[in-house]
Structure formats: C-alpha cells, structure tokens
Scaffold this motif. Sequence first.
Motif, short mmCIF file in Angstrom:
data_model
loop_
_atom_site.label_atom_id
_atom_site.label_comp_id
_atom_site.label_asym_id
_atom_site.label_seq_id
_atom_site.Cartn_x
_atom_site.Cartn_y
_atom_site.Cartn_z
N PRO A 252 1.15 -1.24 -0.24
CA PRO A 252 -0.15 -0.23 0.08
C PRO A 252 0.65 1.32 0.55
N ASP B 242 1.67 6.62 3.12
CA ASP B 242 1.27 7.60 4.42
C ASP B 242 0.01 8.10 3.63
N MET B 243 -1.20 7.07 3.35
CA MET B 243 -2.08 7.72 2.94
C MET B 243 -2.91 5.73 3.14
N THR B 244 -4.07 6.02 3.13
CA THR B 244 -5.19 5.44 3.72
C THR B 244 -6.73 6.06 2.90
N LEU B 245 -7.64 4.56 2.88
CA LEU B 245 -8.52 4.91 2.75
C LEU B 245 -10.18 6.20 3.86
N ASP B 246 -10.57 6.27 2.97
CA ASP B 246 -11.43 6.45 4.49
C ASP B 246 -11.80 5.92 5.26
N ASP B 247 -11.85 4.59 4.70
CA ASP B 247 -12.58 4.09 5.90
C ASP B 247 -11.63 3.55 6.23
N GLY B 248 -9.70 3.88 6.52
CA GLY B 248 -9.05 3.43 6.92
C GLY B 248 -8.22 2.09 6.45
N ALA B 249 -8.32 1.20 5.38
CA ALA B 249 -8.01 1.03 5.34
C ALA B 249 -6.42 1.29 4.22
N PRO B 250 -5.49 0.60 3.66
CA PRO B 250 -5.05 0.93 3.31
C PRO B 250 -5.30 0.74 1.08
N PHE B 251 -4.50 2.69 1.33
CA PHE B 251 -4.08 2.83 0.01
C PHE B 251 -3.58 2.17 -1.15
#
Length: 156
Positions: free
Chosen positions: A60, A63-72
């Motif tokens: 992933p 330094d980013m995640t999706l809105d739900d906190g999942a890996p980007f």
Amino acid sequence: MTWTDFWALIATLNGEATASNCGRLAKRLSRRPLPEIIAFAELHAEALHRLDQERFGTLPVADMTLDDGAPFPQSGDSFLYARCAVLAAGRRTWESVFSDPAKFAPYTATTYDGEYLLYVPDEAYELSTGKEWDRTTRYDYESLTNKDGWPDHAFR
C-alpha cells in the motif's frame, strides 16, 4: 556502459530524483557519446523492469489510507514512480529491496516521487542531438510488464 558506470551516474542524484538533480544528470549524460546515452537508457529500463514485481506493487501507499482506514493501493503510475525513487536512492537500496521487500515500502509514500528520473535518458538524448527521441528499450519499465515478477497476473 557498465552497471558500475550506470550506478556512478545514478549516485550523482544524491538519493533523490528531484527536477534539479535529474536535470543535472541529463546534462552530464548528454556530454557522453551517443552509444553511452543509449546504453544508460537500456540499463535504466532494465533496473526499473526488475523492480516490477507483485511483492512491491501490491504494497500500500505508505502515508495514505482509504476513508474507512484501509490501506491505499498503489496505482500503476505511483508504483512506477516508487520504483524510480528506489532506483534514485542508489545501488545499495535497489539491491536491498530484493532480499527484503519491506525496504521498498517507504518509497511508496507520497513524499517520494521519482518521476523525473524517467525522463533523464530522453532529455540527455535531446540535449546531445537536438532531436526528440522516439525510443524503445529491450525491457519495458511500465508497471505490470514483468511477467516473471507477476506470476499470478493474467497477461494479454
């Protein structure tokens, strides 16, 4: 051009593929004979192609995640730029990620962007010849082109 020559040129980036570092590298490379510029392009493409592997491309963005906190997930372009950042970091870093994929992970962060390194061979060629370079290399450096690196991926 040998791998040693290639890595010595990459070392002039001081670990970062910034616009100014890559511009200086392109100028330095443009003063070499045309066959060396072409050889640099070949080694550059090969080094990036070797990094085109599932174990790096599925990491992933650091330094980013999706809105739900999942890996980007990395996109094809962001993975290519991360591979460029690893290459710009130098030979030791490039070699080390193959034995420890976790060492690749920091280069997925948005603070690393190696995109400028992609254009160095073309800029050097243009500076040397005054002409745009419509080139192909033995190895394709685009993401998902290394069939050996993505054994479970369906290639067309």
